[in-house]
Design a protein around this motif. Structure first.
Motif, PDB file in Angstrom:
ATOM      1  N   PRO A  27      -4.303  13.894  92.087  1.00  0.00           N
ATOM      2  CA  PRO A  27      -3.351  12.911  91.549  1.00  0.00           C
ATOM      3  C   PRO A  27      -3.271  13.012  90.024  1.00  0.00           C
ATOM      4  CG  PRO A  27      -4.862  11.871  93.100  1.00  0.00           C
ATOM      5  CD  PRO A  27      -5.376  13.256  92.848  1.00  0.00           C
ATOM      6  N   GLU A  28      -2.067  12.921  89.482  1.00  0.00           N
ATOM      7  CA  GLU A  28      -1.885  13.022  88.036  1.00  0.00           C
ATOM      8  C   GLU A  28      -2.046  11.681  87.334  1.00  0.00           C
ATOM      9  OE1 GLU A  28       1.714  15.039  86.994  1.00  0.00           O
ATOM     10  OE2 GLU A  28       1.029  16.937  87.837  1.00  0.00           O
ATOM     11  N   VAL A  29      -1.897  10.585  88.065  1.00  0.00           N
ATOM     12  CA  VAL A  29      -1.997   9.243  87.484  1.00  0.00           C
ATOM     13  C   VAL A  29      -3.175   8.515  88.127  1.00  0.00           C
ATOM     14  CG1 VAL A  29      -0.820   7.049  87.106  1.00  0.00           C
ATOM     15  CG2 VAL A  29       0.499   9.182  87.116  1.00  0.00           C
ATOM     16  N   PHE A  30      -4.044   7.965  87.280  1.00  0.00           N
ATOM     17  CA  PHE A  30      -5.241   7.279  87.752  1.00  0.00           C
ATOM     18  C   PHE A  30      -5.311   5.858  87.235  1.00  0.00           C
ATOM     19  CE2 PHE A  30      -6.932  11.113  89.365  1.00  0.00           C
ATOM     20  CZ  PHE A  30      -8.014  10.776  90.163  1.00  0.00           C
ATOM     21  N   ILE A  31      -5.932   5.011  88.025  1.00  0.00           N
ATOM     22  CA  ILE A  31      -6.301   3.666  87.614  1.00  0.00           C
ATOM     23  C   ILE A  31      -7.819   3.636  87.612  1.00  0.00           C
ATOM     24  CG2 ILE A  31      -6.272   1.225  88.221  1.00  0.00           C
ATOM     25  CD1 ILE A  31      -3.519   1.763  89.511  1.00  0.00           C
ATOM     26  N   ASP A  59     -23.472   6.757  92.332  1.00  0.00           N
ATOM     27  CA  ASP A  59     -22.359   7.497  92.935  1.00  0.00           C
ATOM     28  C   ASP A  59     -21.037   6.992  92.379  1.00  0.00           C
ATOM     29  OD1 ASP A  59     -23.720   9.282  94.617  1.00  0.00           O
ATOM     30  OD2 ASP A  59     -24.016   7.708  96.109  1.00  0.00           O
ATOM     31  N   ILE A  60     -20.199   7.893  91.903  1.00  0.00           N
ATOM     32  CA  ILE A  60     -18.860   7.576  91.436  1.00  0.00           C
ATOM     33  C   ILE A  60     -17.916   8.209  92.448  1.00  0.00           C
ATOM     34  CG2 ILE A  60     -17.185   7.779  89.562  1.00  0.00           C
ATOM     35  CD1 ILE A  60     -19.732   6.452  88.592  1.00  0.00           C
ATOM     36  N   VAL A  61     -17.262   7.388  93.245  1.00  0.00           N
ATOM     37  CA  VAL A  61     -16.355   7.908  94.264  1.00  0.00           C
ATOM     38  C   VAL A  61     -14.950   7.976  93.673  1.00  0.00           C
ATOM     39  CG1 VAL A  61     -15.442   7.626  96.593  1.00  0.00           C
ATOM     40  CG2 VAL A  61     -17.777   6.886  96.074  1.00  0.00           C
ATOM     41  N   ILE A  62     -14.311   9.115  93.824  1.00  0.00           N
ATOM     42  CA  ILE A  62     -12.952   9.335  93.345  1.00  0.00           C
ATOM     43  C   ILE A  62     -12.025   9.202  94.549  1.00  0.00           C
ATOM     44  CG2 ILE A  62     -11.409  10.895  92.097  1.00  0.00           C
ATOM     45  CD1 ILE A  62     -14.009   9.968  90.530  1.00  0.00           C
ATOM     46  N   TYR A  63     -11.085   8.275  94.446  1.00  0.00           N
ATOM     47  CA  TYR A  63     -10.182   7.977  95.554  1.00  0.00           C
ATOM     48  C   TYR A  63      -8.745   8.355  95.220  1.00  0.00           C
ATOM     49  CZ  TYR A  63     -13.881   4.766  97.145  1.00  0.00           C
ATOM     50  OH  TYR A  63     -15.061   4.207  97.559  1.00  0.00           O
ATOM     51  N   ARG A  71       1.681   8.574  94.564  1.00  0.00           N
ATOM     52  CA  ARG A  71       0.235   8.825  94.670  1.00  0.00           C
ATOM     53  C   ARG A  71      -0.473   8.428  93.388  1.00  0.00           C
ATOM     54  NH1 ARG A  71      -0.724  14.490  94.843  1.00  0.00           N
ATOM     55  NH2 ARG A  71      -2.895  13.990  95.126  1.00  0.00           N
ATOM     56  N   PHE A  72      -1.613   7.781  93.558  1.00  0.00           N
ATOM     57  CA  PHE A  72      -2.461   7.402  92.436  1.00  0.00           C
ATOM     58  C   PHE A  72      -3.897   7.769  92.765  1.00  0.00           C
ATOM     59  CE2 PHE A  72       1.114   4.520  92.166  1.00  0.00           C
ATOM     60  CZ  PHE A  72       1.392   4.465  90.812  1.00  0.00           C
ATOM     61  N   GLY A  73      -4.665   8.010  91.728  1.00  0.00           N
ATOM     62  CA  GLY A  73      -6.098   8.153  91.873  1.00  0.00           C
ATOM     63  C   GLY A  73      -6.749   6.861  91.413  1.00  0.00           C
ATOM     64  N   PHE A  74      -7.995   6.660  91.813  1.00  0.00           N
ATOM     65  CA  PHE A  74      -8.713   5.444  91.451  1.00  0.00           C
ATOM     66  C   PHE A  74     -10.206   5.735  91.374  1.00  0.00           C
ATOM     67  CE2 PHE A  74     -11.276   1.854  92.888  1.00  0.00           C
ATOM     68  CZ  PHE A  74     -10.945   0.905  91.937  1.00  0.00           C
ATOM     69  N   TYR A  75     -10.884   5.141  90.382  1.00  0.00           N
ATOM     70  CA  TYR A  75     -12.346   5.179  90.352  1.00  0.00           C
ATOM     71  C   TYR A  75     -12.896   4.033  89.512  1.00  0.00           C
ATOM     72  CZ  TYR A  75     -12.331   7.654  85.777  1.00  0.00           C
ATOM     73  OH  TYR A  75     -12.157   8.028  84.468  1.00  0.00           O
ATOM     74  N   HIS A  76     -14.131   3.710  89.764  1.00  0.00           N
ATOM     75  CA  HIS A  76     -14.884   2.679  89.041  1.00  0.00           C
ATOM     76  C   HIS A  76     -15.770   3.410  88.052  1.00  0.00           C
ATOM     77  CE1 HIS A  76     -18.273  -0.564  89.393  1.00  0.00           C
ATOM     78  NE2 HIS A  76     -17.652  -0.637  88.246  1.00  0.00           N
ATOM     79  N   THR A  77     -15.470   3.295  86.784  1.00  0.00           N
ATOM     80  CA  THR A  77     -16.172   4.063  85.759  1.00  0.00           C
ATOM     81  C   THR A  77     -17.509   3.430  85.374  1.00  0.00           C
ATOM     82  OG1 THR A  77     -15.860   5.263  83.683  1.00  0.00           O
ATOM     83  CG2 THR A  77     -15.150   2.959  83.710  1.00  0.00           C
ATOM     84  N   LEU A  78     -18.253   4.149  84.590  1.00  0.00           N
ATOM     85  CA  LEU A  78     -19.523   3.651  84.051  1.00  0.00           C
ATOM     86  C   LEU A  78     -19.258   2.842  82.784  1.00  0.00           C
ATOM     87  CD1 LEU A  78     -21.553   6.953  84.420  1.00  0.00           C
ATOM     88  CD2 LEU A  78     -21.841   4.878  85.776  1.00  0.00           C
ATOM     89  N   GLN A  79     -20.195   1.982  82.421  1.00  0.00           N
ATOM     90  CA  GLN A  79     -20.094   1.197  81.197  1.00  0.00           C
ATOM     91  C   GLN A  79     -20.498   2.050  80.005  1.00  0.00           C
ATOM     92  OE1 GLN A  79     -18.977  -2.058  81.044  1.00  0.00           O
ATOM     93  NE2 GLN A  79     -18.530  -1.823  83.200  1.00  0.00           N
ATOM     94  N   GLY A  80     -19.860   1.820  78.873  1.00  0.00           N
ATOM     95  CA  GLY A  80     -20.211   2.518  77.636  1.00  0.00           C
ATOM     96  C   GLY A  80     -19.244   3.636  77.322  1.00  0.00           C
ATOM     97  N   GLY A  81     -18.986   3.810  76.036  1.00  0.00           N
ATOM     98  CA  GLY A  81     -18.015   4.802  75.593  1.00  0.00           C
ATOM     99  C   GLY A  81     -18.341   6.218  76.015  1.00  0.00           C
TER     100      GLY A  81
END
Length: 140
Positions: A27-31, A59-63, A71-81
């Protein structure tokens, strides 16, 4: 080193593409969300297809999901820059072109009521990660 004078213009030795490969039909666009609560809401609201997972301390799951025929991608990122930027670099190497990050925040201004959308138009440069991406300035 100062926040208004530090910026390294040299080329990187190791690029994200050195460690992460382009993923066919990615996917080219992610949230991307910072909050576990928002991640759980997204996972309940949309029918997600798991593409792959990474391990970065958790675990970082890429959806992938569809919304109104797109189509969109989605993931829950980690904290911190640094951690968040490292995952972003991997998504770009895999084929992501646009990403929307969102989460929650506080405010030092009591006139800003809770529950409203805030769209930053500038940021104070204080965390260090931006030194690698944006030329020197007090704000960016």
């Amino acid at each position: 080193m100062s926040i208004i004078s530090a910026f390294d213009t040299s080329r990187e030795i190791i690029t994200p593409g050195s460690a992460a490969a382009k993923v066919p039909d990615f996917p080219e666009v992610f949230i991307c969300v910072f909050s576990q609560r928002f991640a759980e809401l997204f996972l309940k609201k949309f029918e997600m297809k798991e593409l792959f997972s990474l391990f970065a301390g958790r675990d970082i799951v890429i959806y992938e999901f569809n919304y109104r025929g797109k189509r969109f991608g989605f993931y829950h990122t980690l904290q911190g820059g640094s951690a968040s930027a490292s995952l972003l670099e991997e998504m770009i190497a895999a084929g992501c072109k646009k990403i929307l990050y969102f989460g929650s925040c506080g405010s030092l201004d009591k006139k800003i009521a809770g529950g409203h959308f805030l769209i930053p138009v500038s940021a104070y440069r204080d965390e260090g990660t931006s030194y690698h991406y944006v030329p020197s300035s007090f704000y960016f």
